[in-house]
Motif scaffolding. Structure first.
Motif, PDB file in Angstrom:
ATOM      1  N   ARG A 107       0.749  -1.119   0.239  1.00  0.00           N
ATOM      2  CA  ARG A 107      -0.028  -0.186   0.018  1.00  0.00           C
ATOM      3  C   ARG A 107       0.971   1.485   0.096  1.00  0.00           C
ATOM      4  NH1 ARG A 107      -2.762  -3.980  -0.903  1.00  0.00           N
ATOM      5  NH2 ARG A 107      -4.600  -4.656   0.077  1.00  0.00           N
ATOM      6  N   LYS A 150     -10.500   2.456   2.824  1.00  0.00           N
ATOM      7  CA  LYS A 150      -9.380   2.434   3.845  1.00  0.00           C
ATOM      8  C   LYS A 150      -8.228   1.668   3.197  1.00  0.00           C
ATOM      9  CE  LYS A 150     -11.251   0.240   6.999  1.00  0.00           C
ATOM     10  NZ  LYS A 150     -11.465  -0.592   8.491  1.00  0.00           N
ATOM     11  N   GLU A 151      -8.166   1.111   2.275  1.00  0.00           N
ATOM     12  CA  GLU A 151      -6.957   0.456   1.711  1.00  0.00           C
ATOM     13  C   GLU A 151      -6.453   1.461   0.687  1.00  0.00           C
ATOM     14  OE1 GLU A 151      -5.302  -2.657   2.540  1.00  0.00           O
ATOM     15  OE2 GLU A 151      -6.762  -2.371   3.976  1.00  0.00           O
ATOM     16  N   LYS A 157      -4.308   4.789   2.159  1.00  0.00           N
ATOM     17  CA  LYS A 157      -3.160   4.537   2.679  1.00  0.00           C
ATOM     18  C   LYS A 157      -1.885   5.085   1.584  1.00  0.00           C
ATOM     19  CE  LYS A 157      -4.528   0.435   5.386  1.00  0.00           C
ATOM     20  NZ  LYS A 157      -4.303  -0.977   5.394  1.00  0.00           N
TER      21      LYS A 157
END
Length: 561
Positions: free
Chosen positions: A172, A361-362, A365
């Motif tokens: 990420r 949310k991923e 990052k």
């Protein structure tokens, strides 16, 4: 293809609106959903700090509500920034009542045997994410018709005029976006419409890639990408004209730049109608859509130039929203949520607000400087284009999870692991050896397939045979296998010759384990793997997300004073 309802769901509930009797502001304010900002998602349980007991007046008290509203706005802005879609970009507010708005479709409607192998985890157990973003030119509603024009195409077969593969690295730290020009010529594989069972046979020869959407839906566009790139796609997102406009309106404008006054309209009426002054302008609404659709007026007037303009817009939108939470009106947020989710189609595994929230949310990052926009390297075929060797290289970099931002060119995040498929005994493994040693400058090495076949037989692979014909030129030696049950056999052949597992590829173009001796092994009996060039091709025209001075070049024939 019918896209007016959610497959597998009942009638969509009508969402309440502000001011109506059943509208409850507190539903979206501090009750364990995304509005809580510092929770873990829509199902997160409230934490301490006085929300329940121990002086819990903040639940509805005067001091807590404004703070929670600010959390809603900051959270929404971040989500909008990181979820980027086809013709423009869109983000989603994950209120539970919007679930029914989200249309869903099959992820891949090609043949299962044509699927690319799933991405492998790195040493830390993390896996990359590959999401296909599709911008549809569908003119299936009055609103889309008004925005898209071309009255004669109302209700016609939609085209995937914007296609972008969004790759998020396993760790990420970076994100790569690869745009494919809409007029790329390739073979569209066999696809089956999940709604009516209609089978679209694989195209005979090459056709424009944007036709894939009309052959059973976005799952056919996914199947086409996987066949071309051998990259496993985890999800897709599709948006139409009206979704683009609603997004641009809600965020208050996105800064774009042109190096001269531009008016995208020629003497025959061709063009988007975009009219801007030289320098930076904040575009929104219909003007934003015009920017993203403009071909006449940018550079050489091709779809390639249009992709560059889209990249500039998307990067600017991400920076704008990450730096400033510009969405400050709850009413606008609700309007955006309704319009965006109504304009959105995703795969079935991504079709709930909870899953979209987890994905956001991923994505968030990844730092802005880790985002790289590229265009598939191409060559002209008449007025159309086709992928080049540089495109093959770019797809490999994405497939092997190698960053395109220049920060770690030699680092590979995914490990080359041994297959879990048990291999047969050496003398039971059939291997076809082909001669792919020809290059653009050198002819094929005569008898090379036979030499390597003899080498394999000497190592115990008694069923190895040599193809007497010359295979298509291969820059690197490669071993291909058609199905998962032969992966172990192919890797066993590779290990015996010292060929890295990264050169063992699944391919439906072969019927058994096939070793193609490449230009990197023209002589000798010991294979020596050459070092990979992991630099991004110049022809990909990369644009980094942190570049703030990007400016589109205007064609002199489309300027005004």
């Amino acid at each position: 293809m019918a896209q007016s309802s959610v497959r597998g769901e009942g009638t969509r509930p009508r969402a309440g609106q502000a001011g109506e009797a059943d509208w409850d502001e507190d539903r979206y304010d501090g009750q364990g959903g995304p509005a809580d900002g510092d929770g873990d998602g829509p199902s997160a349980q409230p934490r301490g700090h006085g929300r329940h007991g121990g002086g819990g007046g903040r639940r509805r008290g005067g001091g807590g509500r404004p703070r929670r509203r600010r959390r809603i706005l900051r959270w929404s802005a971040m989500v909008l920034a990181v979820l980027i879609l086809g013709t423009a970009g869109a983000g989603y507010l994950y209120y539970q009542h919007l679930n029914a708005n989200i249309k869903k479709d099959k992820l891949n409607i090609g043949d299962e045997k044509d699927r690319a192998a799933e991405s492998k985890a790195n040493a830390a157990g993390q896996t990359p994410l590959n999401i296909l973003l599709i911008g549809s030119d569908a003119r299936d509603t009055k609103e889309n018709q008004k925005l898209g024009g071309a009255k004669e195409t109302f209700g016609g077969v939609p085209l995937a005029d914007v296609q972008m593969l969004l790759h998020v690295s396993a760790d990420r730290t970076n994100m790569s976006v690869v745009s494919m020009p809409r007029d790329t010529l390739l073979q569209i594989p066999k696809c089956t419409d999940p709604d009516n069972g209609k089978v679209y046979a694989a195209t005979v020869g090459r056709v424009m890639t944007n036709q894939s959407l009309g052959r059973g839906g976005p799952g056919c566009t996914v199947a086409t990408w996987e066949k071309l790139t051998d990259i496993h796609i985890d999800h897709f997102m599709k948006i139409d004209f009206s979704g683009v406009v609603s997004m641009a309106d809600a965020i208050g404008g996105v800064p774009v730049c042109v190096d001269a006054n531009i008016y995208s309209k020629d003497s025959r009426g061709h063009g988007s109608g975009l009219k801007l002054k030289k320098g930076t302008t904040y575009v929104k609404g219909k003007q934003a859509l015009q920017w993203l659709r403009t071909r006449y007026g940018f550079e050489d007037g091709t779809d390639i130039a249009r992709a560059k303009a889209q990249h500039q817009y998307m990067n600017a939108m991400v920076r704008q929203l990450r730096e400033n939470a510009t969405l400050s009106n709850p009413g606008k947020l609700r309007a955006l949520a309704e319009t965006a989710t109504n304009a959105l189609t995703v795969d079935e595994d991504l079709g709930t607000v909870a899953k979209l929230y987890d994905l956001s949310k991923e994505l968030r990052k990844v730092p802005t400087k880790g985002i790289t926009m590229t265009t598939m390297p191409f060559r002209y075929v008449g007025a159309r284009v086709a992928p080049t060797d540089d495109a093959t290289k770019l797809f490999r970099l994405v497939r092997e999870d190698i960053p395109l931002d220049g920060t770690s060119k030699k680092k590979k995040s995914t490990a080359e692991k041994a297959s879990s498929d048990p291999a047969a005994a050496d003398d039971k493994i059939g291997v076809l050896v082909q001669n792919g040693t020809r290059t653009t400058a050198l002819g094929p090495v005569s008898g090379r397939a036979g030499t390597v076949r003899d080498l394999l037989v000497g190592k115990g692979f008694a069923q190895a045979t040599a193809d007497p014909t010359t295979a298509t030129a291969e820059e690197k030696t490669v071993i291909r296998y058609p199905s998962a049950d032969l992966e172990g056999d192919a890797q066993k052949v590779a290990k015996s010759l010292g060929i890295p597992f990264g050169s063992v590829k699944k391919s439906t173009d072969v019927s058994g384990v096939t070793l193609v001796v490449g230009a990197d092994w023209r002589t000798g009996t010991a294979y020596k793997a050459t070092a990979e060039d992991d630099s991004i091709p110049d022809t990909a025209e990369a644009l980094n997300g942190a570049k703030t001075d990007a400016c589109m070049k205007v064609n002199p024939g489309f300027t005004w004073s």
